[in-house]
Design a protein around this motif. Structure first.
Motif, PDB file in Angstrom:
ATOM      1  N   TYR A  34       0.844  -1.200   0.000  1.00 44.21           N
ATOM      2  CA  TYR A  34       0.000   0.000   0.000  1.00 44.21           C
ATOM      3  C   TYR A  34       0.884   1.257   0.000  1.00 44.21           C
ATOM      4  O   TYR A  34       0.682   2.173  -0.797  1.00 44.21           O
ATOM      5  CB  TYR A  34      -0.925  -0.001   1.223  1.00 44.21           C
ATOM      6  N   ASP A  35       1.867   1.277   0.890  1.00 45.29           N
ATOM      7  CA  ASP A  35       2.777   2.426   0.956  1.00 45.29           C
ATOM      8  C   ASP A  35       3.552   2.604  -0.354  1.00 45.29           C
ATOM      9  O   ASP A  35       3.764   3.733  -0.805  1.00 45.29           O
ATOM     10  CB  ASP A  35       3.755   2.263   2.126  1.00 45.29           C
ATOM     11  N   CYS A  38       1.269   4.179  -2.967  1.00 48.19           N
ATOM     12  CA  CYS A  38       1.094   5.607  -2.668  1.00 48.19           C
ATOM     13  C   CYS A  38       2.330   6.410  -3.061  1.00 48.19           C
ATOM     14  O   CYS A  38       2.216   7.488  -3.651  1.00 48.19           O
ATOM     15  CB  CYS A  38       0.796   5.808  -1.182  1.00 48.19           C
ATOM     16  N   ASP A  44      -1.333  10.598  -1.207  1.00 50.35           N
ATOM     17  CA  ASP A  44      -1.296  10.386   0.239  1.00 50.35           C
ATOM     18  C   ASP A  44      -2.030   9.119   0.645  1.00 50.35           C
ATOM     19  O   ASP A  44      -1.601   8.405   1.544  1.00 50.35           O
ATOM     20  CB  ASP A  44      -1.907  11.577   0.977  1.00 50.35           C
ATOM     21  N   SER A  45      -3.141   8.848  -0.004  1.00 51.58           N
ATOM     22  CA  SER A  45      -3.970   7.709   0.365  1.00 51.58           C
ATOM     23  C   SER A  45      -4.969   7.417  -0.750  1.00 51.58           C
ATOM     24  O   SER A  45      -5.283   8.299  -1.544  1.00 51.58           O
ATOM     25  CB  SER A  45      -4.731   8.017   1.655  1.00 51.58           C
TER      26      SER A  45
END
Length: 87
Positions: A34-35, A38, A44-45
């Motif tokens: 996920y990171d 991004c 950011d999200s």
């Protein structure tokens, strides 16, 4: 405070497509992927965008299964934490 929902962009889809290489090199968990997405997509999200989240999770499942990661474990882990928090 009102937030703007992330729009699915070429950078986002490119990040999903490149996740396989990242997975092979880093052996990451779901949060690290996920990171990574991004960071690569420069957002950011995307957790508040259901379509984007579904695209990410489907891509993660595919990459995880290709690398013999137990996807069932992660699916049930999230259910466990939700149940634990709301019990």
């Amino acid at each position: 405070m009102k937030t703007t929902q992330m729009q699915i962009s070429t950078a986002f889809t490119d990040a999903l497509e490149s996740m396989s290489g990242f997975f092979y090199e880093m052996n990451p968990d779901l949060d690290m992927c996920y990171d990574y997405v991004c960071e690569i997509a420069e957002i950011d999200s995307f957790v508040d965008n259901k379509e984007a989240w579904d695209m990410f999770y489907e891509a993660w499942e595919k990459v995880a299964e290709e690398n013999f990661i137990d996807v069932w474990f992660y699916q049930n882990l999230s259910t466990f934490f939700w149940t634990y928090e709301h019990y």
